[in-house]
Design an enzyme around this catalytic site. Structure first.
Site, PDB file in Angstrom:
ATOM      1  N   GLY A  88       0.882 -21.589 -22.739  1.00 18.70           N
ATOM      2  CA  GLY A  88       0.349 -22.163 -23.975  1.00 18.70           C
ATOM      3  C   GLY A  88       0.586 -21.204 -25.123  1.00 18.70           C
ATOM      4  N   ASP A 111       5.283 -23.367 -23.114  1.00 15.10           N
ATOM      5  CA  ASP A 111       4.410 -24.360 -23.773  1.00 15.10           C
ATOM      6  C   ASP A 111       5.056 -25.726 -23.582  1.00 15.10           C
ATOM      7  OD1 ASP A 111       2.724 -25.769 -25.841  1.00 15.10           O
ATOM      8  OD2 ASP A 111       2.109 -23.735 -26.340  1.00 15.10           O
ATOM      9  N   ASP A 131       4.709 -28.190 -18.386  1.00 15.89           N
ATOM     10  CA  ASP A 131       3.319 -28.634 -18.432  1.00 15.89           C
ATOM     11  C   ASP A 131       2.499 -27.745 -17.491  1.00 15.89           C
ATOM     12  OD1 ASP A 131       0.884 -29.892 -18.140  1.00 15.89           O
ATOM     13  OD2 ASP A 131       1.712 -31.884 -17.797  1.00 15.89           O
ATOM     14  N   MET A 132       1.553 -27.014 -18.049  1.00 11.50           N
ATOM     15  CA  MET A 132       0.778 -26.056 -17.228  1.00 11.50           C
ATOM     16  C   MET A 132      -0.050 -26.739 -16.150  1.00 11.50           C
ATOM     17  SD  MET A 132      -2.010 -24.938 -20.073  1.00 11.50           S
ATOM     18  CE  MET A 132      -2.958 -26.180 -20.967  1.00 11.50           C
ATOM     19  N   HIS A 149     -10.151 -22.362 -23.580  1.00 10.90           N
ATOM     20  CA  HIS A 149     -11.316 -22.868 -24.337  1.00 10.90           C
ATOM     21  C   HIS A 149     -11.082 -24.270 -24.904  1.00 10.90           C
ATOM     22  CE1 HIS A 149     -10.308 -21.491 -28.770  1.00 10.90           C
ATOM     23  NE2 HIS A 149      -9.276 -22.044 -28.188  1.00 10.90           N
ATOM     24  N   ASP A 150      -9.849 -24.758 -24.786  1.00 15.71           N
ATOM     25  CA  ASP A 150      -9.561 -26.127 -25.231  1.00 15.71           C
ATOM     26  C   ASP A 150      -9.978 -27.155 -24.186  1.00 15.71           C
ATOM     27  OD1 ASP A 150      -8.298 -25.177 -27.529  1.00 15.71           O
ATOM     28  OD2 ASP A 150      -6.317 -25.161 -26.596  1.00 15.71           O
ATOM     29  N   GLU A 178      -9.977 -14.661 -24.593  1.00 17.76           N
ATOM     30  CA  GLU A 178     -10.912 -15.703 -25.042  1.00 17.76           C
ATOM     31  C   GLU A 178     -12.172 -15.027 -25.559  1.00 17.76           C
ATOM     32  OE1 GLU A 178     -10.625 -18.965 -25.195  1.00 17.76           O
ATOM     33  OE2 GLU A 178      -8.997 -19.490 -23.817  1.00 17.76           O
ATOM     34  N   GLU A 211     -16.505 -22.516 -25.848  1.00 21.35           N
ATOM     35  CA  GLU A 211     -16.495 -21.075 -25.597  1.00 21.35           C
ATOM     36  C   GLU A 211     -17.411 -20.833 -24.407  1.00 21.35           C
ATOM     37  OE1 GLU A 211     -14.253 -19.384 -27.489  1.00 21.35           O
ATOM     38  OE2 GLU A 211     -13.918 -21.427 -28.185  1.00 21.35           O
TER      39      GLU A 211
END
Ligand SMILES: C[S@@+](CC[C@H](N)C(=O)[O-])C[C@H]1O[C@@H](n2cnc3c(N)ncnc32)[C@H](O)[C@@H]1O
Length: 245
Positions: A88, A111, A131-132, A149-150, A178, A211
């Site tokens: 990403g 990414d 694609d992760m 965190h997304d 993060e 978070e």
């Protein structure tokens, strides 16, 4: 920071803030989806200028604050790392800076295909689309910054499992950048309010992103099968977590 201001004040993000109260109080629909009919990453695939603005905005923070703080605050994290995949990694800003600071590293900026096709070309960094959630290129170590965190816990665990599959079992590691939220309300440093604002932004802009406290990081890393991890604090809102298989 112009790109960041343009992103947060642009029509897409403002519309998701407007839909946040209804999502929280009434119907539970994620705010960005309520405003645009799909989640932020699916929306970005079909809107080239919005996608570019996200990448430029993220790159601002990476270039000016976070990556320099990592390089200065905990350079030992990269000792002995021959290859590093930035999962990403957006337009490749972080990979470029890390390979410049630690020239023994062979970097891969990984990414979604529509993102890497516009990525920077940096010496020592290859751009790879994928694609992760499917698979991540095999590597010595993974760097993953402001991605987990997304996502909600289930997706986060899925991504971390894919990271674990991509690194050696004996000496591989995942370097997570993060925020770490304070557990107790009356504790925290001068950046606590910034972390809370980022948490609100995740609520407005993603489906289940948030978070996490150290306990919440312990949970997702444990569920993804990591045996141990440690957290390092740097001069930024973010911290660095090293997780080992
Ligand atoms: C918040 S940005 C972080 C960018 C960069 N790591 C930074 O901190 O500047 C999240 C990144 O995750 C990427 N992403 C979202 N879904 C992905 C997927 N399924 N596979 C790979 N990357 C994905 C997005 O395209 C975006 O670049």
């Amino acid at each position: 920071m112009a790109a960041f201001v343009l992103l947060e004040n642009g029509p897409e993000m403002v519309a998701s803030w407007i839909n946040l109260s209804a999502g929280v109080q009434v119907n539970g629909t994620p705010a960005f989806e309520a405003a645009h009919g799909k989640d932020i990453w699916s929306y970005a695939v079909g809107d080239e200028s919005f996608s570019k603005l996200i990448n430029d905005a993220m790159a601002c923070g990476a270039r000016v604050v976070t990556v320099p703080a990592i390089i200065k605050g905990c350079p030992e994290v990269f000792d002995g790392v021959g290859s590093l995949v930035d999962v990403g990694g957006g337009n490749g800003t972080a990979s470029g800076l890390l390979v410049k600071a630690f020239p023994w590293i062979r970097g891969i900026n990984f990414d979604l295909p529509h993102v890497v096709c516009d990525a920077e070309q940096s010496h020592g960094v290859e751009n790879v689309g994928g694609d992760m959630f499917q698979s991540i290129p095999i590597t010595d170590a993974i760097f993953i910054m402001q991605v987990l965190h997304d996502w909600g816990d289930d997706e986060c665990i899925e991504i971390l499992k894919k990271c674990r599959e991509a690194i050696p079992k004996d000496n591989g590691k995942v370097i997570i950048v993060e925020t770490i939220m304070e557990e107790e309300e009356n504790l925290g440093d001068e950046l606590k309010s910034v972390r809370l604002k980022i948490d609100m932004a995740m609520m407005a802009h993603t489906d289940k992103g948030k978070e996490r406290t150290l306990k919440e990081w312990d949970y997702v890393l444990g569920q993804a099968g990591f045996s141990r991890h440690n957290a390092k604090h740097i001069r930024a809102v973010h911290s660095v977590i090293e997780a080992y298989p």
